[in-house]
Design a protein around this motif. Structure first.
Motif, mmCIF file in Angstrom:
data_model
loop_
_atom_site.group_PDB
_atom_site.id
_atom_site.type_symbol
_atom_site.label_atom_id
_atom_site.label_comp_id
_atom_site.label_asym_id
_atom_site.label_seq_id
_atom_site.Cartn_x
_atom_site.Cartn_y
_atom_site.Cartn_z
ATOM 1 N N ILE A 1 -66.305 81.317 -41.252
ATOM 2 C CA ILE A 1 -66.922 80.718 -42.433
ATOM 3 C C ILE A 1 -68.417 81.017 -42.505
ATOM 4 O O ILE A 1 -68.972 81.188 -43.582
ATOM 5 N N ARG A 2 -69.066 81.120 -41.361
ATOM 6 C CA ARG A 2 -70.497 81.442 -41.388
ATOM 7 C C ARG A 2 -70.714 82.804 -42.040
ATOM 8 O O ARG A 2 -71.610 82.978 -42.861
ATOM 9 N N GLN A 3 -69.867 83.777 -41.686
ATOM 10 C CA GLN A 3 -69.990 85.116 -42.267
ATOM 11 C C GLN A 3 -69.745 85.070 -43.778
ATOM 12 O O GLN A 3 -70.471 85.692 -44.561
ATOM 13 N N LYS B 1 -67.044 74.238 -35.996
ATOM 14 C CA LYS B 1 -67.031 73.306 -34.867
ATOM 15 C C LYS B 1 -68.160 72.285 -34.979
ATOM 16 O O LYS B 1 -67.963 71.096 -34.763
ATOM 17 N N SER B 2 -69.356 72.774 -35.326
ATOM 18 C CA SER B 2 -70.497 71.854 -35.431
ATOM 19 C C SER B 2 -70.266 70.852 -36.562
ATOM 20 O O SER B 2 -70.584 69.673 -36.434
ATOM 21 N N LEU B 3 -69.710 71.361 -37.652
ATOM 22 C CA LEU B 3 -69.423 70.488 -38.791
ATOM 23 C C LEU B 3 -68.417 69.401 -38.397
ATOM 24 O O LEU B 3 -68.545 68.236 -38.770
ATOM 25 N N LEU C 1 -73.149 68.529 -27.451
ATOM 26 C CA LEU C 1 -73.507 69.640 -26.572
ATOM 27 C C LEU C 1 -72.843 70.895 -27.125
ATOM 28 O O LEU C 1 -71.681 71.183 -26.841
ATOM 29 N N ASP C 2 -73.603 71.617 -27.945
ATOM 30 C CA ASP C 2 -73.042 72.793 -28.608
ATOM 31 C C ASP C 2 -73.099 73.978 -27.653
ATOM 32 O O ASP C 2 -74.054 74.104 -26.878
ATOM 33 N N GLU C 3 -72.109 74.837 -27.720
ATOM 34 C CA GLU C 3 -72.023 76.023 -26.845
ATOM 35 C C GLU C 3 -72.136 75.631 -25.384
ATOM 36 O O GLU C 3 -72.901 76.215 -24.623
HETATM 37 MG MG LIG Z 1 -71.936 75.637 -33.926
#
Ligand SMILES: [Mg+2]
Ligand SMILES: Nc1ncnc2c1ncn2[C@@H]1O[C@H](COP(=O)(O)OP(=O)(O)O)[C@@H](O)[C@H]1O
Length: 457
Positions: A364-366, A181-183, A246-248
């Motif tokens: 993907i982070r994992q 999402k951040s990407l 605005l993340d999370e």
């Molecule tokens: Mg994020």
């Protein structure tokens, strides 16, 4: 099975030759005179994340234009009609030493173009290239923040994101943690007309509520004890002309939600302790892994803000629903961490297979964190035994559960099972042939294909 009977059985036919080429760790890539790709070996999977079937028949320009490799050299070779060797970077981050050789006919026209490409990392391990400084890499890497995908849903997400990036609308990105999402927020910023402006993030889950307000809105001189004497600009003001992410946002406290709604609607706000309104020109992108709809019902999230944000929403699918992305992502992270840690680790086929079937709750982070760990702790080849137990068992269990999708796959699977069973008992191609009523040459070939892992017995 010994090497010598492997070779005598082989009677180098076309099929055998093609198989041998797939064992090459270097990529082999052949174009015809129309610059259509007529052959590529299996290495294209680790270099570009593409299956050969998806590459052969394509125009090379089409792939180059999509950024699968950079820079492109075929036009140069065609013009000069001489071999060229250059350094290329692929979409997955592989750095290749690519040699292109034009093959000319009697009229000195190009008939074929034969390319071989080897990963530069392996040269670096030989201490060649030592002065090709690491520092310049980030700057020249044209694929720094690219989003890797082979999945139709994600491709559509990117297409849609590009479209809405051009408009200035507020966007809400939904999806599980670690799905990118951040990407994506950054991608939207970079594809919009604010790309030269700042992109500032505030992670509402990571900052204590008391600090969040001053971070966002800033404060005037002397507005509270311990405050910086000269006051401080907030993120909203610093991002003027750019994007605030605005993340999370699901973790934003209710009182702040009201203030943010006002900023979105009026593009104006008052810093803490101040009395003058400030205007800002910002675009807002928000993201969350929470079910905002549910939070609205339980009064944990403001309904009006939800509807304001929800005008344009984008869903990032979890990794387990985009299995075709797993192998390209693995190679991408492998290149990245090999480079970061100055390693040259490879990964085994069965390990890739197991990782492809694991369900990736952390997405993907994992996967990224796992590959970094494996690059550090494993031996030269990352094997299935290096995987954490949970991943190993779930991956294998998922493989067992997969039902073949096509008739060919089903036949293949049945063949494999029968051959393995019979070979385990009979231990020779002659007896397997008799057992399954096939010719001995055919039995030998199938044993080679399906029982490789026992060949040392
Ligand atoms: Mg994020
Ligand atoms: N499609 C992708 N290609 C390459 N890297 C990705 C991709 N999606 C996510 N990543 C990487 O995975 C990690 C998690 O992504 P992130 O955007 O932080 O997820 P989220 O914000 O949904 O939790 C980041 O390091 C990010 O760069």
């Amino acid at each position: 099975m010994t090497l010598s009977n492997f070779l005598t059985d082989l009677d180098l036919n076309m099929e055998a030759l093609l198989k041998i080429l797939d064992y090459s760790s270097d990529e082999i890539f052949v174009l015809n005179k129309d610059k259509k790709i007529i052959y590529v070996n299996d290495a294209c999977k680790k270099h570009y994340g593409l299956n050969k079937e998806d590459v052969i028949g394509k125009a090379s320009m089409e792939l180059a234009d999509k950024g699968y490799w950079y820079p492109s050299i075929f036009p140069d070779v065609l013009e000069r009609k001489e071999p060229i060797t250059i350094k290329q970077t692929t979409i997955l981050g592989a750095e290749l030493l690519t040699s292109v050789v034009p093959i000319l006919n009697d009229q000195k026209e190009v008939e074929l173009i034969v390319t071989t490409a080897r990963e530069l990392q392996s040269y670096k391990m030989l201490k060649v290239n030592e002065n090709d400084s690491k520092n310049s890499k980030e700057a020249e890497d044209p694929f720094g923040s690219s989003i890797i995908t082979n999945n139709e849903k994600v491709k559509n997400v990117l297409k849609f994101a590009k479209k809405v990036a051009a408009a200035n609308s507020t966007i809400l990105i939904l999806g599980e943690s670690g799905t990118g999402k951040s990407l994506l927020a950054q991608y939207i910023h970079e594809n919009g007309n604010r790309r030269t402006g700042p992109f500032l993030t505030i992670n509402c889950a990571a900052i204590p509520a008391e600090l969040m307000e001053s971070e966002l809105f800033g404060y005037t001189p002397g507005s509270f004890t311990n405050a910086n004497r000269s006051g401080k600009k907030g993120i909203l003001e610093c991002a003027n002309g750019g994007t605030v992410f605005l993340d999370e946002i699901g973790d934003m406290p209710l009182p702040l939600q009201a203030k943010i709604l006002q900023v979105i609607q009026e593009k104006k706000f008052i810093p803490i302790g101040g009395n003058k309104e400030k205007s800002v020109d910002i675009r807002i992108i928000a993201a969350t892994n929470k079910d905002l709809n549910k939070m609205v019902k339980s009064k944990m999230f403001r309904e009006d803000l939800y509807y304001r944000l929800n005008v344009v929403d984008i869903n990032m699918p979890p990794l387990r629903e985009r299995q075709e992305d797993i192998v390209p992502l693995i190679y991408n992270f492998l290149y990245k961490f090999n480079r970061n840690h100055e390693m040259n680790k490879l990964i085994s086929k069965d390990c890739l297979e197991c990782l492809t079937h694991y369900l990736w709750p952390g997405n993907i982070r994992q996967l990224e964190n796992l590959i970094e760990k494996l690059v550090i702790v494993s031996n030269d080849v990352i094997s299935i035994d290096d995987l954490p137990e949970g991943i190993y068992y779930q991956g294998l269990a998922q493989i067992e559960n997969t039902t073949p999708a096509t008739l060919n796959e089903a036949v293949e699977l049945a063949k494999k099972e029968m051959i393995r069973k019979s070979y385990k008992v009979n231990k020779s191609s002659r007896r397997v042939a008799k057992d399954l009523q096939i010719s001995q040459t055919y039995a030998a070939r199938l044993i080679r294909e399906y029982c490789q892992d026992w060949s040392e017995d």
